[in-house]
Design a protein around this motif. Structure first.
Motif, PDB file in Angstrom:
ATOM      1  N   LEU A   6       0.826  -1.204   0.000  1.00 22.64           N
ATOM      2  CA  LEU A   6       0.000   0.000   0.000  1.00 22.64           C
ATOM      3  C   LEU A   6       0.867   1.264   0.000  1.00 22.64           C
ATOM      4  CD1 LEU A   6      -2.831  -1.063   2.482  1.00 22.64           C
ATOM      5  CD2 LEU A   6      -2.850  -1.143  -0.020  1.00 22.64           C
ATOM      6  N   GLU A   7       1.971   1.227   0.722  1.00 19.10           N
ATOM      7  CA  GLU A   7       2.873   2.379   0.758  1.00 19.10           C
ATOM      8  C   GLU A   7       3.510   2.636  -0.610  1.00 19.10           C
ATOM      9  OE1 GLU A   7       5.626   1.485   3.849  1.00 19.10           O
ATOM     10  OE2 GLU A   7       4.138   1.721   5.452  1.00 19.10           O
ATOM     11  N   ALA A   8       3.683   1.569  -1.399  1.00 20.82           N
ATOM     12  CA  ALA A   8       4.252   1.710  -2.738  1.00 20.82           C
ATOM     13  C   ALA A   8       3.235   2.232  -3.752  1.00 20.82           C
ATOM     14  CB  ALA A   8       4.802   0.369  -3.214  1.00 20.82           C
ATOM     15  N   GLY A   9       1.985   2.399  -3.335  1.00 20.86           N
ATOM     16  CA  GLY A   9       0.954   2.919  -4.224  1.00 20.86           C
ATOM     17  C   GLY A   9      -0.005   1.888  -4.753  1.00 20.86           C
ATOM     18  N   GLY A  10       0.196   0.609  -4.371  1.00 23.31           N
ATOM     19  CA  GLY A  10      -0.747  -0.419  -4.792  1.00 23.31           C
ATOM     20  C   GLY A  10      -2.070  -0.271  -4.061  1.00 23.31           C
ATOM     21  N   ASN A  11      -3.158  -0.676  -4.711  1.00 23.03           N
ATOM     22  CA  ASN A  11      -4.445  -0.584  -4.015  1.00 23.03           C
ATOM     23  C   ASN A  11      -5.314  -1.830  -4.158  1.00 23.03           C
ATOM     24  OD1 ASN A  11      -5.336  -0.272  -6.682  1.00 23.03           O
ATOM     25  ND2 ASN A  11      -6.733   1.416  -6.208  1.00 23.03           N
ATOM     26  N   VAL A  12      -4.926  -2.804  -5.012  1.00 19.44           N
ATOM     27  CA  VAL A  12      -5.747  -3.999  -5.205  1.00 19.44           C
ATOM     28  C   VAL A  12      -5.164  -5.157  -4.403  1.00 19.44           C
ATOM     29  CG1 VAL A  12      -6.878  -5.519  -6.853  1.00 19.44           C
ATOM     30  CG2 VAL A  12      -6.130  -3.241  -7.572  1.00 19.44           C
ATOM     31  N   VAL A  13      -5.963  -5.718  -3.507  1.00 15.64           N
ATOM     32  CA  VAL A  13      -5.565  -6.881  -2.717  1.00 15.64           C
ATOM     33  C   VAL A  13      -6.558  -7.991  -3.022  1.00 15.64           C
ATOM     34  CG1 VAL A  13      -5.132  -7.799  -0.416  1.00 15.64           C
ATOM     35  CG2 VAL A  13      -4.606  -5.399  -0.918  1.00 15.64           C
ATOM     36  N   ASP A  14      -6.047  -9.110  -3.532  1.00 21.55           N
ATOM     37  CA  ASP A  14      -6.907 -10.190  -4.008  1.00 21.55           C
ATOM     38  C   ASP A  14      -6.765 -11.432  -3.136  1.00 21.55           C
ATOM     39  OD1 ASP A  14      -8.570 -11.453  -6.248  1.00 21.55           O
ATOM     40  OD2 ASP A  14      -6.840 -12.799  -6.155  1.00 21.55           O
ATOM     41  N   THR A  15      -7.892 -12.013  -2.769  1.00 23.33           N
ATOM     42  CA  THR A  15      -7.896 -13.231  -1.963  1.00 23.33           C
ATOM     43  C   THR A  15      -9.018 -14.140  -2.472  1.00 23.33           C
ATOM     44  OG1 THR A  15      -7.992 -14.084   0.312  1.00 23.33           O
ATOM     45  CG2 THR A  15      -9.353 -12.149  -0.173  1.00 23.33           C
ATOM     46  N   ALA A  16      -9.355 -15.170  -1.708  1.00 21.13           N
ATOM     47  CA  ALA A  16     -10.448 -16.084  -2.065  1.00 21.13           C
ATOM     48  C   ALA A  16     -10.873 -16.825  -0.813  1.00 21.13           C
ATOM     49  CB  ALA A  16     -10.019 -17.071  -3.141  1.00 21.13           C
ATOM     50  N   ASP A  17     -12.127 -17.252  -0.780  1.00 21.07           N
ATOM     51  CA  ASP A  17     -12.609 -17.952   0.412  1.00 21.07           C
ATOM     52  C   ASP A  17     -11.914 -19.290   0.611  1.00 21.07           C
ATOM     53  OD1 ASP A  17     -13.847 -19.392  -1.629  1.00 21.07           O
ATOM     54  OD2 ASP A  17     -15.898 -19.002  -0.939  1.00 21.07           O
ATOM     55  N   ALA A  18     -11.355 -19.846  -0.470  1.00 26.55           N
ATOM     56  CA  ALA A  18     -10.725 -21.166  -0.394  1.00 26.55           C
ATOM     57  C   ALA A  18      -9.249 -21.119  -0.015  1.00 26.55           C
ATOM     58  CB  ALA A  18     -10.872 -21.885  -1.732  1.00 26.55           C
ATOM     59  N   TYR A  19      -8.660 -19.928   0.057  1.00 27.05           N
ATOM     60  CA  TYR A  19      -7.235 -19.856   0.355  1.00 27.05           C
ATOM     61  C   TYR A  19      -6.963 -20.179   1.815  1.00 27.05           C
ATOM     62  CZ  TYR A  19      -6.495 -17.457  -4.151  1.00 27.05           C
ATOM     63  OH  TYR A  19      -6.440 -17.138  -5.486  1.00 27.05           O
ATOM     64  N   ASN A  20      -6.286 -21.309   2.032  1.00 25.70           N
ATOM     65  CA  ASN A  20      -5.855 -21.724   3.373  1.00 25.70           C
ATOM     66  C   ASN A  20      -7.011 -21.757   4.373  1.00 25.70           C
ATOM     67  OD1 ASN A  20      -3.118 -21.961   2.527  1.00 25.70           O
ATOM     68  ND2 ASN A  20      -2.940 -19.737   2.653  1.00 25.70           N
ATOM     69  N   GLY A  21      -8.119 -22.345   3.916  1.00 28.06           N
ATOM     70  CA  GLY A  21      -9.262 -22.534   4.796  1.00 28.06           C
ATOM     71  C   GLY A  21      -9.888 -21.254   5.311  1.00 28.06           C
ATOM     72  N   GLY A  22      -9.759 -20.174   4.554  1.00 29.15           N
ATOM     73  CA  GLY A  22     -10.314 -18.889   4.976  1.00 29.15           C
ATOM     74  C   GLY A  22      -9.321 -18.029   5.727  1.00 29.15           C
ATOM     75  N   ASP A  23      -8.145 -18.563   6.071  1.00 31.61           N
ATOM     76  CA  ASP A  23      -7.160 -17.777   6.818  1.00 31.61           C
ATOM     77  C   ASP A  23      -6.684 -16.564   6.032  1.00 31.61           C
ATOM     78  OD1 ASP A  23      -7.254 -19.343   9.044  1.00 31.61           O
ATOM     79  OD2 ASP A  23      -5.423 -20.465   8.613  1.00 31.61           O
ATOM     80  N   SER A  24      -6.546 -16.712   4.712  1.00 28.13           N
ATOM     81  CA  SER A  24      -6.098 -15.578   3.906  1.00 28.13           C
ATOM     82  C   SER A  24      -7.062 -14.405   4.049  1.00 28.13           C
ATOM     83  CB  SER A  24      -5.981 -15.981   2.436  1.00 28.13           C
ATOM     84  OG  SER A  24      -5.666 -14.869   1.635  1.00 28.13           O
ATOM     85  N   GLU A  25      -8.363 -14.663   3.943  1.00 28.97           N
ATOM     86  CA  GLU A  25      -9.339 -13.577   4.093  1.00 28.97           C
ATOM     87  C   GLU A  25      -9.263 -12.955   5.482  1.00 28.97           C
ATOM     88  OE1 GLU A  25     -12.994 -14.372   1.020  1.00 28.97           O
ATOM     89  OE2 GLU A  25     -13.098 -15.413   2.942  1.00 28.97           O
ATOM     90  N   ARG A  26      -9.134 -13.780   6.511  1.00 26.22           N
ATOM     91  CA  ARG A  26      -9.059 -13.234   7.871  1.00 26.22           C
ATOM     92  C   ARG A  26      -7.838 -12.325   8.039  1.00 26.22           C
ATOM     93  NH1 ARG A  26     -10.107 -18.791   8.670  1.00 26.22           N
ATOM     94  NH2 ARG A  26     -12.303 -19.196   9.198  1.00 26.22           N
ATOM     95  N   ILE A  27      -6.705 -12.789   7.539  1.00 28.58           N
ATOM     96  CA  ILE A  27      -5.464 -12.013   7.671  1.00 28.58           C
ATOM     97  C   ILE A  27      -5.558 -10.717   6.869  1.00 28.58           C
ATOM     98  CG2 ILE A  27      -3.018 -12.013   7.059  1.00 28.58           C
ATOM     99  CD1 ILE A  27      -2.998 -15.024   7.758  1.00 28.58           C
TER     100      ILE A  27
END
Length: 335
Positions: A42-63
């Protein structure tokens, strides 16, 4: 970092997208390191963060949800649904029943009241596309979703989806997530032209070909222990082993050697050259990078900023061009 419009929409997205499939203990990136990666992106100017409900049993979305808390409005938060979320027959797919439960689950894990880009993770042969597009349109009208997209759809499936939305006066897709790299160029034949015609931007995944283009694997040598390909080849899942075998074939490793040669001439890493080649393609809206460490993120972003000399790009075009893709000038392709 530059920003551009996503397809035929008013949404502005960064030319790099942070993929978070590795976020979570089973993905190799714990929450502390994941938070550092999100902060730096985000500090570098990025704004898109992509995840999925299936990534690591939902841990990716939580993190991800915890990492963007307090700055949610500055993030284009994207997630996906289709893959199994339970043992039942309606716990997967693109039916209205499953998508409704999947979206509620994602919103809960992400700790937000809306998703900026909600995507179908893959096509569902068992559900009429009219039902899927109507369900997604309902999410947009409810305010729980801002834009919709798809991942891994064929050209025909994209067209069917857009026509279904048009017939119902509903919301069309504005984005596609396809695989694209020097090792995977098949989308150039039909999928990219369809995206242009039907107003879809592209957020491309696996730009390093599973690490093959980063110079981690060589002809005649088994993958080193601890690498992604070594883990996949040792997997009990036949699909994982087949995917690794498909990447580590002779033609792909030859292409990787050309990338390494170009990198040596430029004094940069092979990964930087591979990323720069993808980033310079005019059909690519944003390149998804999926780092496990902060150092990997920095290396990836540096590669996306690399000005690739035209003669280097032309040579890589030539050696990686599939037989079915004719060169732009009509001459016979090499490689």
């Amino acid at each position: 970092m530059r920003h551009t419009q996503l397809g035929r929409s008013g949404l502005k997205v960064s030319t790099a997208c942070l993929g978070t499939m590795n976020f979570g203990s089973s993905g190799g990136c714990d929450e502390t390191e994941a938070a550092r990666i999100v902060d730096a992106f985000l500090e570098a100017g990025g704004n898109v963060v992509d995840t999925a409900d299936a990534y690591n049993g939902g841990d990716s979305e939580r993190i991800v949800g915890r990492a963007v808390r307090g700055r949610r409005d500055s993030v284009v938060l994207a997630t996906k649904a289709f893959l199994p979320q339970g043992p039942g027959p309606n716990d997967r797919g693109l039916s209205r029943a499953h998508l409704t439960r999947a979206l509620e689950g994602s919103l809960r894990r992400l700790g937000t009241d809306h998703v900026d880009l909600y995507q179908c993770h893959q096509w569902d042969d068992s559900t009429p596309i009219e039902e899927t597009m109507a369900a997604l349109d309902g999410f947009v009208r409810s305010g729980k979703v801002r834009y919709i997209g798809c991942s891994n759809f064929t050209a025909a499936q994209i067209v069917e989806s857009q026509w279904a939305a048009q017939r119902a006066g509903g919301t069309p897709f504005v984005a596609l997530q396809p695989q694209y790299s020097l090792l995977a160029r098949s989308i150039e034949a039909e999928i990219l032209p369809v995206c242009r015609r039907h107003g879809l931007g592209t957020l491309v995944w696996s730009p390093l070909g599973g690490g093959v283009l980063a110079g981690r694997y060589r002809r005649g040598e088994a993958p080193q222990a601890g690498t992604r390909m070594a883990r996949l080849k040792a997997s009990p899942m036949p699909m994982a082993r087949a995917w690794a075998d498909g990447l580590l074939n002779e033609p792909n490793l030859v292409i990787a050697e050309h990338v390494a040669e170009a990198a040596a001439g430029l004094g940069v890493t092979p990964a930087a050259v591979a990323l720069a080649w993808v980033r310079r393609r005019p059909e690519v809206t944003s390149v998804i990078v999926g780092p496990r460490t902060l150092d990997q993120l920095r290396d990836n972003l540096a590669g996306l900023d690399l000005p690739l000399p035209p003669e280097v790009a032309a040579r890589l075009d030539e050696v990686s061009r599939p037989a079915r893709l004719a060169p732009a000038d009509g001459t016979r392709a090499g490689g």
